[in-house]
Design a protein around this motif. Structure first.
Motif, PDB file in Angstrom:
ATOM      1  N   ASP A  54      40.225  30.404  29.364  1.00 17.85           N
ATOM      2  CA  ASP A  54      40.650  31.585  28.485  1.00 17.85           C
ATOM      3  C   ASP A  54      41.958  31.406  28.110  1.00 17.85           C
ATOM      4  O   ASP A  54      42.723  30.731  28.610  1.00 17.85           O
ATOM      5  N   ASP A 102      43.993  34.269  25.884  1.00 21.19           N
ATOM      6  CA  ASP A 102      44.741  35.678  25.879  1.00 21.19           C
ATOM      7  C   ASP A 102      44.588  36.419  27.205  1.00 21.19           C
ATOM      8  O   ASP A 102      43.427  36.537  27.579  1.00 21.19           O
ATOM      9  N   ASN A 103      45.752  36.586  27.729  1.00 24.64           N
ATOM     10  CA  ASN A 103      45.871  37.517  28.980  1.00 24.64           C
ATOM     11  C   ASN A 103      45.449  36.652  30.030  1.00 24.64           C
ATOM     12  O   ASN A 103      45.519  36.875  31.218  1.00 24.64           O
ATOM     13  N   THR A 104      45.281  35.160  29.958  1.00 25.78           N
ATOM     14  CA  THR A 104      45.168  34.444  30.911  1.00 25.78           C
ATOM     15  C   THR A 104      46.298  33.176  30.947  1.00 25.78           C
ATOM     16  O   THR A 104      47.018  33.212  31.846  1.00 25.78           O
ATOM     17  N   ASP A 125      40.182  36.509  32.308  1.00 23.68           N
ATOM     18  CA  ASP A 125      40.566  37.580  32.677  1.00 23.68           C
ATOM     19  C   ASP A 125      39.630  38.831  32.415  1.00 23.68           C
ATOM     20  O   ASP A 125      39.916  39.993  32.967  1.00 23.68           O
ATOM     21  N   GLN A 126      38.366  38.645  32.166  1.00 24.08           N
ATOM     22  CA  GLN A 126      37.475  39.570  31.682  1.00 24.08           C
ATOM     23  C   GLN A 126      36.064  39.333  32.165  1.00 24.08           C
ATOM     24  O   GLN A 126      35.704  38.313  32.301  1.00 24.08           O
ATOM     25  N   ASP A 179      34.288  36.342  30.538  1.00 24.31           N
ATOM     26  CA  ASP A 179      34.223  35.165  31.262  1.00 24.31           C
ATOM     27  C   ASP A 179      33.487  35.033  32.520  1.00 24.31           C
ATOM     28  O   ASP A 179      32.940  33.892  32.747  1.00 24.31           O
TER      29      ASP A 179
END
Ligand SMILES: [Mg+2]
Length: 174
Positions: free
Chosen positions: A32, A34-36, A116-117, A121
């Motif tokens: 991933d 974004d935010n990863t 991160d989700q 994910d």
């Protein structure tokens, strides 16, 4: 096994050691963004991310970026960190993972999803029969859909222990 349970949870992507990848039998990673790897919309990866990517690649593990974000966001980012990518991957549905797997040079025997989700994910990995590493959300997030998914995640995260023993129920890693 719950479809919402990751194989392992750690704080940052850079906490995923080569030892952990060996333990999980990983020979390819669907990663991933974004935010990863970076804050959402940012072109600059989090500290240590480029070194982590280079180290993992050098160990012989293939990495393909697999993101639900748009190509105009993901392609330049993937180019900048030296990775192939699939944008608009529609996680948790299997289409993007299948497209990403086709980009791998050799057929992987064990593919690891990192993100991160839980509802994109982790759920996507479990539906595809892949292992997963869940990370903590790291940056400020805007928009109703991500905030809704974070709210849905909250109780699930309470039950997830980080690999280092910390409680997984932390709003943000930083
Ligand atoms: Mg993400």
């Amino acid at each position: 096994m719950s479809l919402l349970k990751p194989t392992v949870a750690v704080r940052y992507v850079t906490d995923i050691s080569l030892e952990l990848l060996r333990e999980l039998g990983t020979d390819a990673i669907l990663l991933d963004v974004d935010n990863t790897l970076a804050p959402p919309t940012s072109k600059i990866p989090y500290e240590g991310v480029q070194e982590w990517i280079d180290t993992v690649k050098a160990s012989g593990i293939h990495i393909v970026i697999c993101s639900n974000n748009y190509k105009k966001r993901i392609k330049p980012f993937a180019d900048s960190v030296g990775l192939d990518c699939v944008a608009m991957s529609l996680k948790p549905f299997p289409f993007g993972f299948n497209r990403a797997k086709r980009k791998l040079k050799e057929k992987p025997s064990s593919v690891l999803v990192v993100g991160d989700q839980i509802y994109t994910d982790v759920l996507g990995a479990n539906l595809a029969g892949m292992k997963s590493v869940l990370l903590l959300p790291r940056s400020e997030e805007h928009g109703w859909s991500i905030r809704l998914r974070r709210r849905m995640e909250r109780n699930k995260r309470k039950k997830i222990k980080l690999r280092n023993g910390d409680d997984g129920n932390v709003g943000k890693a930083d």
